[in-house]
Design an enzyme around this catalytic site. Structure first.
Site: not given
Ligand code: PEP
Ligand code: MG
Length: 881
Positions: A23, A93, A102, A104, A337, A455, A617, A745, A764, A766-769, A831, A851
């Site tokens: 503001k 203000r 709204g 604050m 704004r 609001h 896979r 992974e 690839s 596997g960023t979850n594991d 992935c 990718y």
């Molecule tokens: C992972 O681990 O990132 C993955 C893609 O495999 P999953 O989630 O099936 O373990």
């Molecule tokens: Mg995995």
């Protein structure tokens, strides 16, 4: 020299949002380009931080600078604080870097006291106005600064009206208001033990401190949590000389957008009230008039406003949200704004601004928040179901989309019902900032009162949530937990449906469908595709999901998880026979039953994806996941397979693991039972050969081996897979190409990526594991403590949602560098869930992945984020909250 804590409006500019808040920066910029802005100054966000550092006290240096700037303001306005004849009155203000509508507090008419009120009465020749302003000030000050319940003041006001037989506040006379002022001051004395502060300078410092304190009120904190706004940036305070929209019928106040914030259409869009003060429009107390009406009522003012709005949009090169006040036919600008808008409006405005030559294509792409595209993928009502639905009432189309759910009348009730897994709608007379969590949790919002800038409307649009506002045909009784329309009564838990694009309210629940993606959406996506270098694939296991993803622009499948195919009811008996087999022969027999079905899966996927790459896979989860858990199911399986129940129980128990996520899963399964990998490889290859023969598609299957941590795991399985693939090729006399690669992974794999790349033809991540094993957090259990970690500042966000750049990211980067040291052209993707997260995508772009792969609905988000990453050279741009 001492630090500068206070800036006159003319000393700031639009780039100083961090220091002056949104503001303050807007007021400074408007002042400097010569627009009519009432004079004032901004106490900086740094002063707010300092206030907290000094144990919630304003330092003498800050107070000194406030007083000096006040003196300058007095000179500019030719009015003096506390002057009996010509007093300066100000508004106070809040205004943080990111707008928090709204959340604050605001105080108007500050500077009034028993003496200056007479000065105002004299200078305006309007005693009623002076005392009405005074009573409003005491009420606001009492509420915001002295934390006295509003109800106490309301009670006095309502009693005065009742005593005199008035319906509206406007019927109160000057004498009535004088009595109310006396009563209000008594409330303050009773509640605080002190007289209402009459010294304007004391009022001002108390008000500034109260605004700083409001940065940490509960609703502001929860708004910041929901919108990922940091807690330590503080708010600025704007002190501005008052102008009045409530001095008669040649006065007014309003809010307008330079384009329609729901659709993006280029046409002034807004509302105003004649003879009203700023807060009245947003509070939804009186139903405001369309800005178009101003053209007839005050043609000159309208023309000036229209020109000013256009100038501001051209100046900022973006849609503006403008607050204005008209005092005695003179226009004043109180705020500008960047206008909050729906995703549809953002798309439309961005594309049209490019066509108008206002911005470039690159800017259009950079300007959209990828996550907000999600709103466009929201469902609408199914046409046939809609035709059959009963229309109950129509309100304002405040925020588009379709929603269906059970009605609840308080935010708490909504939250409780959502926690029980119910679909809900929040129904209220009007919403206020206290309702924010319920609004967030509900599928949609319905209010009986308030306009398009109320609001409910503003907040819902910001959230991308369906909202119908100002639906006056419904009578809401929040205490009785019901609303009525004509003679129909709806109580808590009854289903209704809302169309936020038309304002329609329907009885019962209505089936919803996914929207078409064309027009502006297709245009922006085509631009994004021109700029991005990262490819975008999808994680899909069925032809259906794959088809949705292709419609959204997926360029291939980055992960087909084959385990989901094994859970199919028809196959489960064979899968179980395979698991329970006592010999290789028995296992191969069961696998032979699965093979044709598995092959059909891949044929379906290849046909849908045509020649786009498909990564399949090999089986990943521990085998016991396929066995029954409930005793009646175990009994049935034992009977079916001719096992004694005790034997069956023993086998199942034998397969159970203490830490299944770190147990017999991933490539370890195929090392113990290579027949599984052989069957899957055969299905993958035969399907590709058959689709090539039938449809002519040149499919190049990518066979992916999961959970590699040791180079020899890969070299062993690579041989198994290749041997089968070559066998199929020679059986079918095919020269089809295929790739064998691996998931990265397990942290160890990233450390030896140079060795792994000797065998693997692609990686690839596997960023979850990888996140699970890098942190040592179980991905299935971390939800229990991640919120605590975030609240206590131990983690900035959930590393399973947004990549941890400094830890997990370092492993990814190392894997890329080492892998490409061995094979410079190595194709590398991701992935895990992070493949669809914009912040993570910026990182993946920066380390040179080929990718990202994400769920079908995230594909457009990923395409846009990838383009932004390429355009901004890894700088995050969509920071405007
Ligand atoms: C992972 O681990 O990132 C993955 C893609 O495999 P999953 O989630 O099936 O373990
Ligand atoms: Mg995995």
């Amino acid at each position: 020299m001492s630090k500068k804590w206070v800036y006159l409006f003319k000393e700031g500019n639009a780039t100083m949002k961090e220091l002056l808040g949104g503001k303050g920066a807007g007021l400074a910029e408007m002042t400097n380009i010569g627009l009519p802005v009432p004079g004032g100054f901004t106490v900086t966000t740094e002063a707010c931080t300092e206030y907290y550092n000094q144990d919630r006290k304003l330092s003498n240096e800050i107070i000194d600078q406030i007083n000096k700037n006040l003196a300058i303001l007095e000179k500019e306005c030719e009015k003096t604080f506390g002057d009996v004849n010509n007093p300066l009155l100000v508004s106070v203000r809040s205004g943080a870097k990111f707008s928090m509508p709204g959340m604050m507090d605001t105080i108007l008419n500050l500077g009034l006291n028993d003496e200056t009120v007479a000065g105002i009465a004299k200078s305006t020749n309007n005693e009623r106005f002076a005392f009405d302003s005074y009573r409003r000030f005491i009420q606001m000050f009492g509420d915001v600064v002295q934390e006295i319940s509003k109800d106490k003041f309301d009670y006095v006001l309502e009693s005065a009206k009742e005593k005199n037989g008035y319906r509206d506040d406007t019927e109160l006379t000057a004498d009535d208001l004088k009595e109310i002022v006396v009563a209000y001051k008594k409330i303050v004395k009773d509640e605080t033990g002190k007289d209402f502060p009459l010294d304007p300078k004391e009022q001002l410092l108390m008000a500034i401190e109260a605004v700083f304190r409001s940065w940490n009120n509960n609703r502001a904190i929860s708004y910041r949590n929901m919108n990922d706004i940091p807690h330590d940036i503080g708010t600025a305070v704007n002190v501005q000389s008052m102008v009045y929209g409530n001095m008669g019928d040649d006065c007014g106040t309003g809010v307008a957008f330079t384009r329609n914030p729901a659709t993006g259409q280029k046409k002034l869009f807004g509302e105003f009230l004649i003879n009203a003060q700023g807060e009245d429009v947003v509070a939804g107390i009186r139903t405001p008039r369309d800005i178009e009406d101003l053209k007839e009522l005050m043609p000159e003012v309208y023309k000036q406003f229209q020109e000013t709005a256009e100038r501001l949009e051209n100046h900022y090169r973006d849609m503006q949200d403008i607050e204005f006040t008209i005092e005695k036919s003179k226009l004043f600008m109180l705020q500008t704004r960047t206008g909050k808008r729906t995703a549809a409006a953002a798309l439309c405005a961005a594309v049209e601004m490019v066509e108008e030559g206002l911005i470039t294509k690159e800017e259009a792409v950079l300007r959209l928040d990828p996550i907000s595209l999600d709103q466009l993928l929201h469902p609408t009502f199914e046409e046939a179901a809609l035709k059959a639905a009963e229309l109950l009432a129509t309100g304002l189309p405040a925020s588009p989309g379709a929603a269906t759910g059970k009605v609840y009348f308080t935010a708490e009730a909504v939250c409780a019902a959502v926690a029980n897994g119910e679909e809900t709608l929040l129904v209220r007379k009007e919403t206020s900032p206290e309702d924010i969590e319920g609004m967030y949790a509900a599928n949609g919002i319905l209010t009986a009162r308030g306009g398009m800038t109320s609001h409910a409307a503003v907040v819902a649009r910001g959230m991308g949530k369906c909202c119908v506002a100002g639906c006056e045909a419904i009578k809401v009784d929040e205490a009785a937990k019901q609303f009525t329309v004509g003679n129909q009564v709806f109580t808590e838990g009854d289903f209704i449906s809302l169309n936020g694009s038309t304002g329609s309210v329907y009885k019962g629940s209505i089936k919803t469908v996914t929207p078409e993606l064309s027009g502006h959406f297709a245009e922006i996506m085509a631009w994004a595709d021109e700029y991005r270098t990262l490819k975008v694939r999808t994680n899909a296991d069925t032809p259906n999901d794959a088809a949705v993803a292709v419609r959204f622009g997926a360029e291939g499948i980055g992960l087909c998880r084959t385990e989901h195919m094994f859970f199919d009811e028809q196959r489960l008996p064979s899968v179980r026979r395979m698991i329970l087999s006592e010999s290789k022969q028995q296992r191969e027999k069961a696998l032979a039953e699965i093979l044709p079905m598995q092959k059909e899966d891949f044929i379906g996927l290849y046909k849908t994806m045509e020649e786009r790459p498909v990564t399949v896979r090999l089986l990943d989860p521990p085998l016991h996941e396929f066995l029954p858990k409930e005793s009646k199911d175990i009994e049935a399986l034992a009977a079916d397979m001719g096992f004694a129940l005790e034997d069956m129980v023993t086998i199942i128990q034998g397969l159970e693991e203490f830490n299944p996520m770190l147990g017999h899963r991933g490539c370890r399964l195929a090392i113990t039972y290579p027949e599984i990998a052989q069957m899957q490889t055969r299905a993958i290859m035969e399907a590709a050969i058959e689709v090539k023969q039938e449809c002519g598609f040149n499919v190049i299957p990518e066979i992916m081996i999961p959970l590699i941590g040791i180079n020899e795991e890969l070299t062993y399985l690579d041989k198994v897979v290749r041997k089968t693939a070559e066998l199929v090729k020679s059986e079918r006399k095919s020269d089809i190409k295929y790739l064998v690669g691996t998931m990265m992974e397990i942290p160890r794999a990233t450390l030896i990526a140079d060795q792994i790349a000797k065998t693997a033809e692609f990686f690839s991540f596997g960023t979850n594991d990888l996140t699970q094993m890098t942190y040592g957090f179980s991905r299935d259990d971390a939800g229990k403590f991640i919120t605590d970690y975030k609240e206590k500042g131990i983690l900035p966000n959930d590393p399973f949602q947004s990549i941890d750049v400094e830890g997990v990211g370092k492993l990814v980067e190392m894997g890329v560098v080492l892998g490409r040291k061995t094979k410079p052209d190595l194709k590398i993707g991701v992935c895990g869930e992070h493949g669809g997260d914009p912040k993570s995508i910026f990182f993946f772009h920066s380390v040179g992945l080929s990718y990202v792969s994400c769920s079908p609905f995230r594909v457009p988000i990923a395409r846009l984020a990838a383009a932004q990453a390429a355009l901004s050279n890894n700088k995050t741009t969509f920071t405007d909250k």
